[in-house]
Enzyme design. Structure first.
Site, PDB file in Angstrom:
ATOM      1  N   ASP A  56     -23.143  26.385  55.419  1.00  0.00           N
ATOM      2  CA  ASP A  56     -22.173  25.887  54.435  1.00  0.00           C
ATOM      3  C   ASP A  56     -22.716  24.557  53.911  1.00  0.00           C
ATOM      4  OD1 ASP A  56     -19.886  25.424  52.940  1.00  0.00           O
ATOM      5  OD2 ASP A  56     -18.607  24.899  54.643  1.00  0.00           O
ATOM      6  N   GLN A  73     -11.245  32.643  54.845  1.00  0.00           N
ATOM      7  CA  GLN A  73     -12.693  32.849  54.723  1.00  0.00           C
ATOM      8  C   GLN A  73     -13.204  33.625  55.936  1.00  0.00           C
ATOM      9  OE1 GLN A  73     -14.820  31.745  52.122  1.00  0.00           O
ATOM     10  NE2 GLN A  73     -16.204  33.134  53.150  1.00  0.00           N
ATOM     11  N   CYS A 109     -20.060  30.769  52.791  1.00  0.00           N
ATOM     12  CA  CYS A 109     -18.713  30.909  52.228  1.00  0.00           C
ATOM     13  C   CYS A 109     -18.705  30.706  50.717  1.00  0.00           C
ATOM     14  CB  CYS A 109     -17.778  29.926  52.898  1.00  0.00           C
ATOM     15  SG  CYS A 109     -18.328  28.207  52.744  1.00  0.00           S
ATOM     16  N   ARG A 156      -3.843  25.086  49.798  1.00  0.00           N
ATOM     17  CA  ARG A 156      -5.172  24.489  50.074  1.00  0.00           C
ATOM     18  C   ARG A 156      -4.990  22.981  49.994  1.00  0.00           C
ATOM     19  NH1 ARG A 156     -11.120  25.802  47.812  1.00  0.00           N
ATOM     20  NH2 ARG A 156     -10.796  27.385  49.399  1.00  0.00           N
ATOM     21  N   HIS A 185     -10.459  27.234  57.802  1.00  0.00           N
ATOM     22  CA  HIS A 185     -10.482  28.109  56.624  1.00  0.00           C
ATOM     23  C   HIS A 185     -10.330  29.556  57.112  1.00  0.00           C
ATOM     24  CE1 HIS A 185     -10.933  29.352  52.638  1.00  0.00           C
ATOM     25  NE2 HIS A 185     -12.154  28.967  52.344  1.00  0.00           N
ATOM     26  N   ARG A 227     -12.998  38.475  50.420  1.00  0.00           N
ATOM     27  CA  ARG A 227     -11.835  37.579  50.457  1.00  0.00           C
ATOM     28  C   ARG A 227     -10.631  38.301  49.840  1.00  0.00           C
ATOM     29  NH1 ARG A 227     -12.574  32.087  50.339  1.00  0.00           N
ATOM     30  NH2 ARG A 227     -10.294  32.094  50.400  1.00  0.00           N
TER      31      ARG A 227
HETATM   32  N1  NVA Z   1     -16.609  23.382  53.866  1.00  0.00           N
HETATM   33  C1  NVA Z   1     -16.353  23.565  52.458  1.00  0.00           C
HETATM   34  C2  NVA Z   1     -15.851  24.932  52.200  1.00  0.00           C
HETATM   35  C3  NVA Z   1     -15.519  25.258  50.780  1.00  0.00           C
HETATM   36  C4  NVA Z   1     -14.985  26.641  50.591  1.00  0.00           C
HETATM   37  C5  NVA Z   1     -15.366  22.526  51.976  1.00  0.00           C
HETATM   38  O1  NVA Z   1     -14.377  22.264  52.672  1.00  0.00           O
HETATM   39  O2  NVA Z   1     -15.588  21.957  50.909  1.00  0.00           O
HETATM   40  N1   CP Z   2     -15.129  29.972  49.854  1.00  0.00           N
HETATM   41  C1   CP Z   2     -14.102  29.450  49.175  1.00  0.00           C
HETATM   42  O1   CP Z   2     -13.011  29.210  49.695  1.00  0.00           O
HETATM   43  O2   CP Z   2     -14.361  29.263  47.854  1.00  0.00           O
HETATM   44  P1   CP Z   2     -13.482  28.446  46.808  1.00  0.00           P
HETATM   45  O3   CP Z   2     -13.551  26.997  47.198  1.00  0.00           O
HETATM   46  O4   CP Z   2     -14.115  28.720  45.497  1.00  0.00           O
HETATM   47  O5   CP Z   2     -12.060  28.945  46.882  1.00  0.00           O
END
Ligand code: NVA
Ligand code: CP
Length: 323
Positions: free
Chosen positions: A237, A145, A277, A115, A142, A305
């Protein structure tokens, strides 16, 4: 198409999970089908140690709850083990290159989940890794997700083709991966975003190409009600993603007309599901009533997930038969 009885049309050839656009519809269906099977096995207590003795390295340059817990619990349930590496604690955080990190770690483990910020870093990691690399979120995509979400959509609607998903909010990483996943499976997508926050033009092009093949449609625009109209799922989101927190205040003004509330949900089909998400900012992009209301499937998405990613790991790291 009954996902539980899906049989693969071709061998699974992808080595990594980088964006999802690189996967065929058949490969996605193999993952989802195995995910449902593994979910059933977990619930009935049937062991499914498809990755006995294998190790997954998880590199996190951003925070996580769902991704971390689902990958760690998932590999354990498959008989393997996980190493959680915060980017700041390993040499990567002190400037060691992605290439050298890939060369080093991939000699010691069987898979790497990452990540991070730049999609380019995931591509670079995959280029120099000897083992499968899984994108656990970048600024651009993502895919994990989206796979969990497709499983959730299927469980709630019993099909993909003919459905419509409305994404209301920021044309961000989650929106991009949903546009790809939906259109690969024949789910029409309608995105409503404030002016200046549209999804990336390349992703719109990917989605249109996919939609042509699977016979669905792709719309983008600024009208939230038009997007939600006749939708089977309404998805949103956060307005400011990780790494963009400093824009939160400025974004609030642009995004507040895009809140998913009871009025917007009423524009969708009566049996539409609400999806997110997570994590959510309740009171911003979604009202408390919608988030915790009867149409919400947000915690099913979170659970899925686990099941979808177990299938991804089993297929990529064990070359399990996805059929
Ligand atoms: N769009 C959000 C998703 C988190 C799972 C982010 O990138 O922070
Ligand atoms: N939706 C998602 O990826 O959640 P986290 O940021 O908690 O991993």
């Amino acid at each position: 198409m009954i996902l539980e009885q899906y049989s693969a049309k071709a061998p699974f050839t992808s080595t990594h999970l980088l964006c999802l656009q690189e996967y065929t519809e058949d490969e996605i269906l193999q993952i989802l089908s195995l995910g449902l099977d593994l979910k059933k096995k977990l619930k009935e207590g049937t062991p499914h140690r498809l990755l006995g003795g294998k190790t997954l390295a998880m590199i996190f340059a951003k925070s996580s709850t769902r991704t971390r817990v689902s990958f760690e619990a998932g590999i354990f349930q498959l008989g393997g083990t996980a190493l959680c590496l915060n980017a700041g604690d390993i040499q990567l955080g002190r400037g060691e290159s992605v290439r050298d990190t890939a060369e080093t770690i991939s000699r010691m483990v069987d898979g790497i989940m990452i990540r991070t910020f730049a999609q380019q870093d995931v591509l670079e990691l995959a280029r120099y890794s000897r083992v499968p690399v899984i994108n656990g979120l970048t600024d651009a995509y993502h895919p994990c997700q989206a796979l969990g979400d497709m499983l959730t959509l299927y469980e709630n609607k019993g099909a993909f083709r003919g459905l419509k998903l409305a994404f209301v909010g920021d044309g961000n990483n989650v929106c991009h991966s949903l546009m790809i996943a939906c259109t690969k499976l024949g789910v029409s997508v309608s995105v409503a975003h404030p002016e200046g926050y549209a999804p990336d033009a390349l992703v719109i092009e990917f989605a249109r190409m996919n939609a042509k093949k699977t016979g669905c449609t792709v719309e983008t625009g600024t009208d939230a009600v038009a997007a939600a109209r006749n939708a089977d799922a309404v998805y949103t989101d956060v307005w400011a993603s990780m790494g963009r927190e400093d824009e939160a205040k400025e974004r609030r003004a642009f995004f507040s007309p895009y809140q998913v509330n009871e009025t917007l949900m009423a524009a969708a089909k009566q049996d539409a599901v609400f999806m997110h998400c997570l994590p959510a900012h309740v009171g911003e992009e979604v009202t408390e009533g919608v988030m915790y209301g009867p149409q919400s499937v947000v915690f099913e998405e979170a659970e899925n997930r686990l099941h979808a990613q177990k299938a991804v790991m089993a297929i990529l790291m064990g070359k399990a038969d996805g059929a």
